[in-house]
Design a protein around this motif. Sequence first.
Motif, PDB file in Angstrom:
ATOM      1  N   GLU A   1     -21.233 -22.702 -29.411  1.00  7.87           N
ATOM      2  CA  GLU A   1     -21.906 -23.212 -28.209  1.00  7.87           C
ATOM      3  C   GLU A   1     -22.639 -24.501 -28.543  1.00  7.87           C
ATOM      4  OE1 GLU A   1     -21.740 -22.352 -25.108  1.00  7.87           O
ATOM      5  OE2 GLU A   1     -20.589 -20.543 -25.459  1.00  7.87           O
ATOM      6  N   ARG A   2     -22.502 -25.481 -27.666  1.00  7.14           N
ATOM      7  CA  ARG A   2     -23.163 -26.772 -27.858  1.00  7.14           C
ATOM      8  C   ARG A   2     -23.924 -27.147 -26.593  1.00  7.14           C
ATOM      9  NH1 ARG A   2     -22.231 -27.904 -33.336  1.00  7.14           N
ATOM     10  NH2 ARG A   2     -20.075 -27.451 -33.780  1.00  7.14           N
ATOM     11  N   SER A   3     -25.026 -27.868 -26.778  1.00  5.33           N
ATOM     12  CA  SER A   3     -25.758 -28.389 -25.624  1.00  5.33           C
ATOM     13  C   SER A   3     -25.110 -29.710 -25.219  1.00  5.33           C
ATOM     14  CB  SER A   3     -27.226 -28.622 -25.983  1.00  5.33           C
ATOM     15  OG  SER A   3     -27.349 -29.673 -26.928  1.00  5.33           O
ATOM     16  N   GLN A   4     -25.379 -30.129 -23.989  1.00  6.04           N
ATOM     17  CA  GLN A   4     -24.856 -31.422 -23.528  1.00  6.04           C
ATOM     18  C   GLN A   4     -25.309 -32.535 -24.471  1.00  6.04           C
ATOM     19  OE1 GLN A   4     -25.407 -32.686 -19.460  1.00  6.04           O
ATOM     20  NE2 GLN A   4     -25.113 -30.599 -18.713  1.00  6.04           N
TER      21      GLN A   4
ATOM     22  N   GLY B   1     -15.274 -25.847 -18.706  1.00  4.58           N
ATOM     23  CA  GLY B   1     -15.981 -24.690 -19.271  1.00  4.58           C
ATOM     24  C   GLY B   1     -16.300 -24.781 -20.749  1.00  4.58           C
ATOM     25  N   TYR B   2     -16.114 -25.956 -21.339  1.00  8.31           N
ATOM     26  CA  TYR B   2     -16.447 -26.114 -22.759  1.00  8.31           C
ATOM     27  C   TYR B   2     -17.951 -26.217 -22.972  1.00  8.31           C
ATOM     28  CZ  TYR B   2     -11.567 -26.765 -24.036  1.00  8.31           C
ATOM     29  OH  TYR B   2     -10.230 -26.571 -24.246  1.00  8.31           O
ATOM     30  N   ILE B   3     -18.632 -26.819 -22.008  1.00  7.16           N
ATOM     31  CA  ILE B   3     -20.089 -26.935 -22.094  1.00  7.16           C
ATOM     32  C   ILE B   3     -20.689 -26.164 -20.928  1.00  7.16           C
ATOM     33  CG2 ILE B   3     -22.090 -28.483 -22.044  1.00  7.16           C
ATOM     34  CD1 ILE B   3     -20.291 -30.746 -22.958  1.00  7.16           C
ATOM     35  N   ASN B   4     -21.651 -25.309 -21.257  1.00 11.92           N
ATOM     36  CA  ASN B   4     -22.365 -24.554 -20.243  1.00 11.92           C
ATOM     37  C   ASN B   4     -23.795 -24.389 -20.753  1.00 11.92           C
ATOM     38  OD1 ASN B   4     -23.580 -22.251 -18.930  1.00 11.92           O
ATOM     39  ND2 ASN B   4     -21.559 -21.761 -18.107  1.00 11.92           N
ATOM     40  N   GLU B   5     -24.726 -25.076 -20.125  1.00 11.65           N
ATOM     41  CA  GLU B   5     -26.114 -25.092 -20.598  1.00 11.65           C
ATOM     42  C   GLU B   5     -26.746 -23.695 -20.593  1.00 11.65           C
ATOM     43  OE1 GLU B   5     -28.203 -28.823 -20.903  1.00 11.65           O
ATOM     44  OE2 GLU B   5     -26.520 -28.160 -22.111  1.00 11.65           O
ATOM     45  N   GLU B   6     -26.456 -22.908 -19.570  1.00 13.05           N
ATOM     46  CA  GLU B   6     -27.031 -21.564 -19.504  1.00 13.05           C
ATOM     47  C   GLU B   6     -26.488 -20.698 -20.642  1.00 13.05           C
ATOM     48  OE1 GLU B   6     -27.141 -17.782 -16.434  1.00 13.05           O
ATOM     49  OE2 GLU B   6     -27.097 -19.789 -15.565  1.00 13.05           O
ATOM     50  N   ARG B   7     -25.205 -20.784 -20.866  1.00 14.06           N
ATOM     51  CA  ARG B   7     -24.574 -20.026 -21.954  1.00 14.06           C
ATOM     52  C   ARG B   7     -25.141 -20.474 -23.301  1.00 14.06           C
ATOM     53  NH1 ARG B   7     -18.658 -21.073 -21.282  1.00 14.06           N
ATOM     54  NH2 ARG B   7     -19.017 -22.717 -22.806  1.00 14.06           N
ATOM     55  N   PHE B   8     -25.338 -21.798 -23.465  1.00 13.45           N
ATOM     56  CA  PHE B   8     -25.922 -22.324 -24.696  1.00 13.45           C
ATOM     57  C   PHE B   8     -27.338 -21.778 -24.887  1.00 13.45           C
ATOM     58  CE2 PHE B   8     -28.786 -25.334 -26.757  1.00 13.45           C
ATOM     59  CZ  PHE B   8     -28.186 -25.469 -27.995  1.00 13.45           C
ATOM     60  N   ALA B   9     -28.153 -21.805 -23.819  1.00 16.84           N
ATOM     61  CA  ALA B   9     -29.544 -21.340 -23.904  1.00 16.84           C
ATOM     62  C   ALA B   9     -29.598 -19.869 -24.308  1.00 16.84           C
ATOM     63  CB  ALA B   9     -30.254 -21.563 -22.571  1.00 16.84           C
ATOM     64  N   LYS B  10     -28.709 -19.062 -23.749  1.00 26.35           N
ATOM     65  CA  LYS B  10     -28.676 -17.633 -24.095  1.00 26.35           C
ATOM     66  C   LYS B  10     -28.274 -17.426 -25.548  1.00 26.35           C
ATOM     67  CE  LYS B  10     -27.743 -15.768 -19.499  1.00 26.35           C
ATOM     68  NZ  LYS B  10     -26.784 -15.060 -18.651  1.00 26.35           N
TER      69      LYS B  10
ATOM     70  N   GLN C   1     -39.379 -24.535 -27.591  1.00 21.71           N
ATOM     71  CA  GLN C   1     -39.512 -25.894 -28.127  1.00 21.71           C
ATOM     72  C   GLN C   1     -38.139 -26.415 -28.579  1.00 21.71           C
ATOM     73  OE1 GLN C   1     -42.029 -26.060 -31.599  1.00 21.71           O
ATOM     74  NE2 GLN C   1     -42.363 -28.262 -31.400  1.00 21.71           N
ATOM     75  N   GLY C   2     -37.367 -25.574 -29.239  1.00 19.60           N
ATOM     76  CA  GLY C   2     -36.032 -25.958 -29.687  1.00 19.60           C
ATOM     77  C   GLY C   2     -35.103 -26.266 -28.521  1.00 19.60           C
ATOM     78  N   LEU C   3     -35.183 -25.438 -27.479  1.00 22.44           N
ATOM     79  CA  LEU C   3     -34.342 -25.665 -26.296  1.00 22.44           C
ATOM     80  C   LEU C   3     -34.727 -26.961 -25.591  1.00 22.44           C
ATOM     81  CD1 LEU C   3     -34.097 -22.014 -24.937  1.00 22.44           C
ATOM     82  CD2 LEU C   3     -32.199 -23.398 -25.788  1.00 22.44           C
ATOM     83  N   LYS C   4     -36.024 -27.249 -25.558  1.00 22.53           N
ATOM     84  CA  LYS C   4     -36.474 -28.502 -24.938  1.00 22.53           C
ATOM     85  C   LYS C   4     -35.979 -29.709 -25.728  1.00 22.53           C
ATOM     86  CE  LYS C   4     -40.418 -26.826 -22.335  1.00 22.53           C
ATOM     87  NZ  LYS C   4     -41.873 -26.788 -22.184  1.00 22.53           N
ATOM     88  N   GLN C   5     -35.893 -29.582 -27.041  1.00 22.32           N
ATOM     89  CA  GLN C   5     -35.365 -30.676 -27.866  1.00 22.32           C
ATOM     90  C   GLN C   5     -33.888 -30.930 -27.558  1.00 22.32           C
ATOM     91  OE1 GLN C   5     -36.471 -29.379 -31.820  1.00 22.32           O
ATOM     92  NE2 GLN C   5     -38.261 -30.717 -31.822  1.00 22.32           N
TER      93      GLN C   5
ATOM     94  N   ILE D   1     -32.605 -28.931 -22.484  1.00 20.40           N
ATOM     95  CA  ILE D   1     -32.126 -27.859 -21.607  1.00 20.40           C
ATOM     96  C   ILE D   1     -33.097 -27.740 -20.432  1.00 20.40           C
ATOM     97  CG2 ILE D   1     -31.594 -25.385 -21.513  1.00 20.40           C
ATOM     98  CD1 ILE D   1     -29.700 -27.009 -23.345  1.00 20.40           C
ATOM     99  N   SER D   2     -32.570 -27.481 -19.236  1.00 28.70           N
ATOM    100  CA  SER D   2     -33.412 -27.381 -18.030  1.00 28.70           C
ATOM    101  C   SER D   2     -34.306 -26.143 -18.086  1.00 28.70           C
ATOM    102  CB  SER D   2     -32.521 -27.303 -16.784  1.00 28.70           C
ATOM    103  OG  SER D   2     -31.857 -26.053 -16.746  1.00 28.70           O
ATOM    104  N   GLU D   3     -35.412 -26.199 -17.333  1.00 26.89           N
ATOM    105  CA  GLU D   3     -36.341 -25.062 -17.263  1.00 26.89           C
ATOM    106  C   GLU D   3     -35.619 -23.798 -16.804  1.00 26.89           C
ATOM    107  OE1 GLU D   3     -39.571 -24.604 -18.222  1.00 26.89           O
ATOM    108  OE2 GLU D   3     -39.404 -26.596 -19.092  1.00 26.89           O
ATOM    109  N   TYR D   4     -34.727 -23.949 -15.808  1.00 29.96           N
ATOM    110  CA  TYR D   4     -33.973 -22.812 -15.281  1.00 29.96           C
ATOM    111  C   TYR D   4     -33.161 -22.136 -16.404  1.00 29.96           C
ATOM    112  CZ  TYR D   4     -30.308 -20.180 -12.901  1.00 29.96           C
ATOM    113  OH  TYR D   4     -29.448 -19.187 -12.517  1.00 29.96           O
ATOM    114  N   CYS D   5     -32.431 -22.935 -17.177  1.00 30.14           N
ATOM    115  CA  CYS D   5     -31.611 -22.388 -18.257  1.00 30.14           C
ATOM    116  C   CYS D   5     -32.467 -21.819 -19.387  1.00 30.14           C
ATOM    117  CB  CYS D   5     -30.646 -23.448 -18.784  1.00 30.14           C
ATOM    118  SG  CYS D   5     -29.337 -23.848 -17.607  1.00 30.14           S
ATOM    119  N   ILE D   6     -33.616 -22.436 -19.635  1.00 27.19           N
ATOM    120  CA  ILE D   6     -34.538 -21.898 -20.650  1.00 27.19           C
ATOM    121  C   ILE D   6     -34.985 -20.504 -20.236  1.00 27.19           C
ATOM    122  CG2 ILE D   6     -36.857 -22.133 -21.650  1.00 27.19           C
ATOM    123  CD1 ILE D   6     -36.358 -25.177 -21.770  1.00 27.19           C
TER     124      ILE D   6
END
Length: 166
Positions: free
Chosen positions: A30-33, A61-70, A89-93, A96-101
Amino acid sequence: MHDFESRKRKKPIDRKTALLKAADYCAYQERSQQEVRDKLYSYGLHHDEVEETISELITDGYINEERFAKAYAGGKFRIKGWGRRKIIQGLKQHRISEYCIKKGMLEIDPDDYFETLIKHLEKKKPLIKSDSMYILKGKLTQHVMAKGFEMDLIQEAIKHVLSKED
């Protein structure tokens, strides 16, 4: 040194090749944008090409921020024993959006979380050489705060760990 730098800078690759390479990069884990964006820029792509490629990777479907956050939250908690504050803190770096966090943080079971905090304290306690209860509590607090746990839970967990002695 100059020769090394010139070898390091490769010829930019075309967008089609970059898309295939980025798809492989995302398929591996999983990768973040932001991670993918940085990788695409390293291939020598320009802003519009990068954003277009990111858009395609999201659509496919290769990138999915919610899937990455989970995956990130679950992994950092289960494998590294990190607390919520450090994970957020790591997710904010990763931008990642507040919703996905929030979605990612749901991966952490509250009972397991408290149990992990207790384990950190129990493991650290015998390593602290001090007769002073004040210093012991301070060092235990400092240790688990560095791991990202919240103060209210830390105080409760320290009381729990120290009450086991009696």
